[in-house]
Scaffold this active site. Structure first.
Site, PDB file in Angstrom:
ATOM      1  N   ASN A  95      80.118  55.732  63.503  1.00 58.78           N
ATOM      2  CA  ASN A  95      79.888  56.140  64.893  1.00 58.78           C
ATOM      3  C   ASN A  95      80.704  55.210  65.786  1.00 58.78           C
ATOM      4  O   ASN A  95      80.340  54.048  65.974  1.00 58.78           O
ATOM      5  CB  ASN A  95      78.385  56.032  65.193  1.00 58.78           C
ATOM      6  N   GLU A 102      67.555  54.351  62.321  1.00 60.57           N
ATOM      7  CA  GLU A 102      68.239  53.249  62.987  1.00 60.57           C
ATOM      8  C   GLU A 102      67.236  52.468  63.843  1.00 60.57           C
ATOM      9  O   GLU A 102      66.950  52.865  64.983  1.00 60.57           O
ATOM     10  CB  GLU A 102      69.346  53.783  63.905  1.00 60.57           C
ATOM     11  N   GLY A 138      73.681  46.894  66.878  1.00 57.21           N
ATOM     12  CA  GLY A 138      74.623  46.083  67.650  1.00 57.21           C
ATOM     13  C   GLY A 138      74.165  44.655  67.874  1.00 57.21           C
ATOM     14  O   GLY A 138      74.747  43.923  68.671  1.00 57.21           O
ATOM     15  N   HIS A 171      70.702  59.883  69.108  1.00 65.54           N
ATOM     16  CA  HIS A 171      70.980  58.452  68.967  1.00 65.54           C
ATOM     17  C   HIS A 171      70.117  57.667  69.956  1.00 65.54           C
ATOM     18  O   HIS A 171      69.901  58.101  71.087  1.00 65.54           O
ATOM     19  CB  HIS A 171      72.469  58.166  69.190  1.00 65.54           C
ATOM     20  N   SER A 188      73.635  47.302  62.372  1.00 67.28           N
ATOM     21  CA  SER A 188      74.333  46.088  61.928  1.00 67.28           C
ATOM     22  C   SER A 188      74.733  46.109  60.452  1.00 67.28           C
ATOM     23  O   SER A 188      74.744  45.075  59.783  1.00 67.28           O
ATOM     24  CB  SER A 188      73.508  44.840  62.246  1.00 67.28           C
ATOM     25  N   LYS A 228      81.092  55.360  68.853  1.00 70.36           N
ATOM     26  CA  LYS A 228      80.487  55.247  70.187  1.00 70.36           C
ATOM     27  C   LYS A 228      81.560  55.426  71.276  1.00 70.36           C
ATOM     28  O   LYS A 228      82.506  56.182  71.062  1.00 70.36           O
ATOM     29  CB  LYS A 228      79.724  53.927  70.307  1.00 70.36           C
ATOM     30  N   GLU A 244      70.677  55.197  71.749  1.00 73.41           N
ATOM     31  CA  GLU A 244      71.308  54.863  73.038  1.00 73.41           C
ATOM     32  C   GLU A 244      71.122  56.014  74.021  1.00 73.41           C
ATOM     33  O   GLU A 244      70.884  55.802  75.209  1.00 73.41           O
ATOM     34  CB  GLU A 244      72.790  54.521  72.821  1.00 73.41           C
TER      35      GLU A 244
HETATM   36  O1  G3P Z   1      74.923  54.788  65.084  1.00 73.48           O
HETATM   37  C1  G3P Z   1      75.263  53.553  64.542  1.00 73.48           C
HETATM   38  C2  G3P Z   1      74.561  52.441  65.174  1.00 73.48           C
HETATM   39  O2  G3P Z   1      73.816  52.656  66.277  1.00 73.48           O
HETATM   40  C3  G3P Z   1      74.555  51.120  64.553  1.00 73.48           C
HETATM   41  O3  G3P Z   1      75.431  50.352  65.306  1.00 73.48           O
HETATM   42  O4  G3P Z   1      76.955  48.494  65.687  1.00 73.48           O
HETATM   43  O5  G3P Z   1      74.672  48.065  64.773  1.00 73.48           O
HETATM   44  O6  G3P Z   1      76.374  49.149  63.349  1.00 73.48           O
HETATM   45  P1  G3P Z   1      75.888  48.929  64.745  1.00 73.48           P
END
Ligand code: G3P
Length: 249
Positions: free
Chosen positions: A10, A166, A172, A96, A212, A12, A98
């Site tokens: 993703n 997630e 992140g 998602h 992460s 983003k 976010e």
């Molecule tokens: O959709 C993937 C996500 O929200 C995870 O993000 O940067 O933690 O891998 P990240």
């Protein structure tokens, strides 16, 4: 029936056309397990979908990061499921965290979007997950079950659905869920599907983990019995995404 490992990237709201071309080149040159072993899907921002679709290797697929809840029309700024189908984009990420948090997407709205996208012929990566506050209050499974129920209430054919668990606190932040924490929720989610949808859907639906994930932690996470792959954010923009794909081996 064995569930094929699934790795989604993703991207983003990141990238310039030049950066996107670079990422695609890196992916195109990578040696990865075959399509029989792993399904790879990358999700660039809308504006780069045609570029990625036309230049990406054919064994990797493309996803949009969202789509509108019903047929297009007077909805300024939205992109409809029909448009994605028209461009031959096979996948869409919906729900998602976010978007749930920043754009107030409710469970019901996400459920409606999943149902509509599936009805148009798209495959859906449907995201669920709890906040830190909810985890600390002991309500992780209630939250995840309510999010999944809103989808289950509207969807009867699950064959084109992948669930991405997630945990919001791991997105992140560099704070990855431990393999045991991920496995626990994936297992509960599968049991929820068995009880509330069907044994067959529970056995065949892929439940992937996001939050992460990186080249260092993917192998152990991916080795958990109910972790069927990943939805990767930050690391999907880097060459280490290839190592994450290889965790399927
Ligand atoms: O959709 C993937 C996500 O929200 C995870 O993000 O940067 O933690 O891998 P990240």
């Amino acid at each position: 029936m064995a569930r094929k490992f699934f790795v989604g990237g993703n991207w983003k709201c990141n990238g310039t056309a030049e950066e996107v071309k670079k990422i695609v080149n890196t992916l195109n040159e990578a040696q990865v397990p075959s399509q029989d072993v792993v399904e790879v899907v990358v999700s660039p921002p809308y504006v780069f979908l045609p570029l990625v679709k036309s230049t990406l290797r054919s064994d990797f697929h493309v996803a949009a990061q969202n789509c509108w809840v019903k047929k297009g029309g007077a909805f300024t700024g939205e992109v409809s499921a029909e448009m994605l189908v028209n461009l031959d984009i096979p996948w869409v990420i919906l729900g998602h965290s976010e978007r749930r948090a920043l754009l107030n997407e409710s469970n019901e709205f996400v459920g409606d979007k999943v149902a509509y996208a599936l009805a148009q012929g798209l495959k859906v990566i449907a995201c669920v997950g709890e906040t830190l506050e909810q985890r600390e209050a002991g309500s992780t499974m209630d939250v995840v079950a309510a999010q999944t129920k809103a989808i289950a209430d509207r969807v009867s054919n699950w064959s084109n659905v992948v669930i991405a668990y997630e945990p919001v606190w791991a997105i992140g932040t560099g704070k990855v869920a431990s393999p045991a924490q991920a496995q626990e929720v994936h297992d509960e989610l599968r049991k929820w599907l068995a009880k509330n949808v069907s044994d067959d859907v529970a056995a065949t639906t892929r439940i992937i983990y996001g939050g992460s994930v990186n080249g260092g932690n993917c192998k152990e996470l991916g080795g958990q019995a109910d972790v069927d792959g990943f939805l990767v954010g930050g690391a999907s923009l880097k060459p280490e995404f290839i190592d994450i794909i290889k965790a399927a081996e």
